[in-house]
Design an enzyme around this catalytic site. Sequence first.
Site, PDB file in Angstrom:
ATOM      1  N   GLY A 134      45.034  42.151 -75.741  1.00 16.09           N
ATOM      2  CA  GLY A 134      46.415  41.885 -75.360  1.00 16.09           C
ATOM      3  C   GLY A 134      47.341  42.958 -75.893  1.00 16.09           C
ATOM      4  O   GLY A 134      48.514  42.710 -76.193  1.00 16.09           O
ATOM      5  N   ARG A 153      48.961  45.423 -74.701  1.00 16.80           N
ATOM      6  CA  ARG A 153      50.183  45.826 -74.007  1.00 16.80           C
ATOM      7  C   ARG A 153      51.197  44.695 -73.919  1.00 16.80           C
ATOM      8  O   ARG A 153      52.301  44.892 -73.391  1.00 16.80           O
ATOM      9  CB  ARG A 153      49.843  46.361 -72.612  1.00 16.80           C
ATOM     10  CG  ARG A 153      49.154  47.724 -72.644  1.00 16.80           C
ATOM     11  CD  ARG A 153      49.129  48.397 -71.275  1.00 16.80           C
ATOM     12  NE  ARG A 153      48.241  47.717 -70.343  1.00 16.80           N
ATOM     13  CZ  ARG A 153      46.942  47.995 -70.200  1.00 16.80           C
ATOM     14  NH1 ARG A 153      46.376  48.921 -70.968  1.00 16.80           N
ATOM     15  NH2 ARG A 153      46.201  47.354 -69.317  1.00 16.80           N
ATOM     16  N   LYS A 160      53.851  41.846 -75.675  1.00 13.29           N
ATOM     17  CA  LYS A 160      54.885  42.059 -76.692  1.00 13.29           C
ATOM     18  C   LYS A 160      54.334  41.890 -78.103  1.00 13.29           C
ATOM     19  O   LYS A 160      54.594  42.707 -78.986  1.00 13.29           O
ATOM     20  CB  LYS A 160      56.053  41.104 -76.442  1.00 13.29           C
ATOM     21  CG  LYS A 160      56.851  41.438 -75.187  1.00 13.29           C
ATOM     22  CD  LYS A 160      58.008  40.477 -74.982  1.00 13.29           C
ATOM     23  CE  LYS A 160      58.803  40.847 -73.733  1.00 13.29           C
ATOM     24  NZ  LYS A 160      59.916  39.895 -73.488  1.00 13.29           N
ATOM     25  N   THR A 162      46.302  33.599 -80.331  1.00 16.77           N
ATOM     26  CA  THR A 162      46.452  32.906 -79.051  1.00 16.77           C
ATOM     27  C   THR A 162      46.432  31.402 -79.297  1.00 16.77           C
ATOM     28  O   THR A 162      45.656  30.905 -80.109  1.00 16.77           O
ATOM     29  CB  THR A 162      45.317  33.302 -78.094  1.00 16.77           C
ATOM     30  OG1 THR A 162      45.290  34.727 -77.979  1.00 16.77           O
ATOM     31  CG2 THR A 162      45.508  32.676 -76.726  1.00 16.77           C
ATOM     32  N   PRO A 206      47.727  28.872 -85.877  1.00 21.50           N
ATOM     33  CA  PRO A 206      48.837  28.560 -84.977  1.00 21.50           C
ATOM     34  C   PRO A 206      50.050  29.434 -85.238  1.00 21.50           C
ATOM     35  O   PRO A 206      50.894  29.597 -84.357  1.00 21.50           O
ATOM     36  CB  PRO A 206      49.136  27.087 -85.269  1.00 21.50           C
ATOM     37  CG  PRO A 206      48.597  26.843 -86.644  1.00 21.50           C
ATOM     38  CD  PRO A 206      47.419  27.756 -86.785  1.00 21.50           C
ATOM     39  N   PHE A 230      51.201  33.051 -87.798  1.00 25.20           N
ATOM     40  CA  PHE A 230      50.870  34.016 -88.843  1.00 25.20           C
ATOM     41  C   PHE A 230      52.077  34.408 -89.686  1.00 25.20           C
ATOM     42  O   PHE A 230      51.932  35.170 -90.645  1.00 25.20           O
ATOM     43  CB  PHE A 230      50.254  35.273 -88.225  1.00 25.20           C
ATOM     44  CG  PHE A 230      48.820  35.113 -87.823  1.00 25.20           C
ATOM     45  CD1 PHE A 230      47.803  35.288 -88.745  1.00 25.20           C
ATOM     46  CD2 PHE A 230      48.481  34.771 -86.524  1.00 25.20           C
ATOM     47  CE1 PHE A 230      46.473  35.139 -88.387  1.00 25.20           C
ATOM     48  CE2 PHE A 230      47.153  34.615 -86.141  1.00 25.20           C
ATOM     49  CZ  PHE A 230      46.146  34.797 -87.082  1.00 25.20           C
ATOM     50  N   HIS A 239      61.190  28.006 -78.499  1.00 30.40           N
ATOM     51  CA  HIS A 239      60.537  29.277 -78.194  1.00 30.40           C
ATOM     52  C   HIS A 239      61.145  29.917 -76.946  1.00 30.40           C
ATOM     53  O   HIS A 239      61.879  29.271 -76.185  1.00 30.40           O
ATOM     54  CB  HIS A 239      59.036  29.077 -77.969  1.00 30.40           C
ATOM     55  CG  HIS A 239      58.255  28.910 -79.233  1.00 30.40           C
ATOM     56  ND1 HIS A 239      58.177  27.711 -79.903  1.00 30.40           N
ATOM     57  CD2 HIS A 239      57.515  29.797 -79.962  1.00 30.40           C
ATOM     58  CE1 HIS A 239      57.422  27.854 -80.983  1.00 30.40           C
ATOM     59  NE2 HIS A 239      57.008  29.108 -81.037  1.00 30.40           N
ATOM     60  N   LYS A 271      56.523  31.238 -73.027  1.00 31.30           N
ATOM     61  CA  LYS A 271      55.416  30.618 -73.764  1.00 31.30           C
ATOM     62  C   LYS A 271      54.666  29.658 -72.857  1.00 31.30           C
ATOM     63  O   LYS A 271      55.267  28.842 -72.159  1.00 31.30           O
ATOM     64  CB  LYS A 271      55.952  29.891 -75.001  1.00 31.30           C
ATOM     65  CG  LYS A 271      54.856  29.345 -75.899  1.00 31.30           C
ATOM     66  CD  LYS A 271      55.421  28.875 -77.230  1.00 31.30           C
ATOM     67  CE  LYS A 271      54.337  28.270 -78.111  1.00 31.30           C
ATOM     68  NZ  LYS A 271      53.235  29.223 -78.386  1.00 31.30           N
ATOM     69  N   GLY A 283      51.455  25.418 -80.941  1.00 28.12           N
ATOM     70  CA  GLY A 283      50.380  25.156 -81.886  1.00 28.12           C
ATOM     71  C   GLY A 283      50.906  24.896 -83.288  1.00 28.12           C
ATOM     72  O   GLY A 283      50.365  24.061 -84.027  1.00 28.12           O
ATOM     73  N   THR A 284      51.979  25.592 -83.660  1.00 31.37           N
ATOM     74  CA  THR A 284      52.577  25.376 -84.972  1.00 31.37           C
ATOM     75  C   THR A 284      53.117  23.962 -85.098  1.00 31.37           C
ATOM     76  O   THR A 284      52.918  23.291 -86.116  1.00 31.37           O
ATOM     77  CB  THR A 284      53.705  26.392 -85.220  1.00 31.37           C
ATOM     78  OG1 THR A 284      53.176  27.714 -85.118  1.00 31.37           O
ATOM     79  CG2 THR A 284      54.334  26.199 -86.587  1.00 31.37           C
TER      80      THR A 284
END
EC number: 1.17.1.8
Length: 245
Positions: free
Chosen positions: A7, A9, A11, A76, A103, A105, A132, A136, A142-143
């Site tokens: 992934g 390329r 953001k 992901t 979920p 970092f 978000h 998304k 996930g968080t």
Amino acid sequence: MRVGVLGARGKVGATMVAGVEAADDLTFTTGVDAGDSLSALVDSDTEVVIDFTHPSVVMDNLKFLIDNGIHAVVGTTGFTDERLDQVREWLAATPGASVLIAPNFAIGAVLSMHFAQQAAKYFESVEVIELHHPHKADAPSGTAMRTARLIAEARKGMPPNPDATSTGLDGARGADVDGVPVHSVRLAGLVAHQEVLFGTMGETLTIRHDSIDRTSFVPGVLLAVRKIRERPGLTIGIEPLLDLK
């Protein structure tokens, strides 16, 4: 350590490439995106791959990486219990590769989840709001799902949230995650944000975290990259790497 990015390329992926390239102890090998061959990771002798792709392709990516003995640090989202069990099966069948799936970092986000878990048993009411950008793919995030589950675990044996709602539109009270209401907002201009609201007699407590730029994920991702070889099998979250008590 030789590090590739899936992934690259996108953001977040582009931010990860820049983070790896800026680290003196890491070497960026190759970036792979939709339509590219995963074999480029093998050909470039990549040892660890950072995956920020899409829920629809992440499982195929992980199967390839595990089969080829390449460690994976995965940001992901969209991992169900069934998907996690499948990853564990692949790892058990092919020892040598390690996978860390988190979920979130951002160090602040991880700390906010930890604080919420600690506070949960002291309040009778709790709800989670995650906010978000509109691109998304999954909701709740996930968080937010992990936060709600940590809170629910800490509140075992306590009465459910007081709530007299008897009529209303479907979804108005949010999604129910193990008894914790979770609300999702998608809005242009946002990156990644979360509030945990606690309430009890005469007081409320709000724990909020804001990622205002995707660079907030880099320190946690690079920590996972550096530690992944020390953690055989599947690791969920970066909490074990932070020595949280």
